[in-house]
Design an enzyme around this catalytic site. Structure first.
Site, PDB file in Angstrom:
ATOM      1  N   ASP A 118       2.719   1.801   1.000  1.00 52.39           N
ATOM      2  CA  ASP A 118       1.301   1.808   0.638  1.00 52.39           C
ATOM      3  C   ASP A 118       1.107   2.800  -0.501  1.00 52.39           C
ATOM      4  O   ASP A 118       1.788   3.814  -0.569  1.00 52.39           O
ATOM      5  CB  ASP A 118       0.436   2.235   1.822  1.00 52.39           C
ATOM      6  CG  ASP A 118       0.394   1.196   2.933  1.00 52.39           C
ATOM      7  OD1 ASP A 118       0.503  -0.005   2.628  1.00 52.39           O
ATOM      8  OD2 ASP A 118       0.239   1.590   4.102  1.00 52.39           O
ATOM      9  N   ASP A 137      -2.036  -5.878   1.772  1.00 57.94           N
ATOM     10  CA  ASP A 137      -3.141  -5.593   2.692  1.00 57.94           C
ATOM     11  C   ASP A 137      -4.455  -6.164   2.154  1.00 57.94           C
ATOM     12  O   ASP A 137      -5.240  -6.746   2.905  1.00 57.94           O
ATOM     13  CB  ASP A 137      -3.299  -4.087   2.907  1.00 57.94           C
ATOM     14  CG  ASP A 137      -2.105  -3.446   3.586  1.00 57.94           C
ATOM     15  OD1 ASP A 137      -1.387  -4.149   4.317  1.00 57.94           O
ATOM     16  OD2 ASP A 137      -1.888  -2.238   3.370  1.00 57.94           O
TER      17      ASP A 137
END
Length: 176
Positions: A118, A137
């Site tokens: 991330d 995401d």
């Protein structure tokens, strides 16, 4: 044509996800884009959203298994529609394609690295709950929101279909 659009969406989203993760790791991203609101900072997530179950040894196999089930269900749905020659809404096809590519992008990370990369960090250093995520995401969440919108407003049997309630009232009056 809708299936070609679906494949293009899947390919573009997956490529964008993997390329951005690669560069985030290559450059060890850590820079501010908009103070207090947005920065790119590489982190690793061994769990699900917000590191849910990140410290559980059984979580990774569970996430991978669930992802495989979802990916197979989406592929199965596309194949079913092709075989049965069912017309598929472009909106719904794009929604499923984005969800598919997002899930696949994060599953690739889980299998290859044992964690998800991330790097998009919003609301850092604020009193607002911060979030850190990646392109996969975003695609997954946007795709799922599109699915909900489809079933609430766009499908022929949508819950809030314009004119749907009026037709039901007219049918009830005609029967009575």
């Amino acid at each position: 044509m809708v299936y070609i659009i679906s494949l293009i969406v899947m390919a573009v989203v997956l490529a964008l996800d993997l390329i951005t993760k690669y560069f985030a790791e290559l450059k060890s991203f850590d820079f501010v884009v908009i103070p207090e609101l947005l920065k790119f900072e590489l982190t690793y997530n061994t769990g699900a959203a917000f590191s849910f179950l990140g410290n559980s040894k059984w979580a990774m196999p569970l996430f991978i298994t669930l992802t495989i089930v979802v990916l197979l269900a989406i592929l199965g749905y596309f194949i079913f529609c092709i075989v049965k020659k069912r017309k598929l809404s472009k909106w719904f096809a794009v929604a499923l394609s984005m969800s598919f590519a997002g899930a696949l992008g994060n599953m690739i990370d889980r299998i290859a690295f044992g964690k998800v990369r991330d790097f998009i960090y919003v609301f850092y250093n604020t009193d607002i709950f911060p979030a850190i995520f990646n392109v996969a995401d975003m695609a997954l969440v946007i795709g799922l929101i599109m699915v909900v919108i489809y079933f609430l407003f766009l499908d022929k049997e949508a819950v809030f279909k314009k004119g749907k309630n009026k037709k039901k009232e007219e049918d009830a009056e005609n029967k009575g």
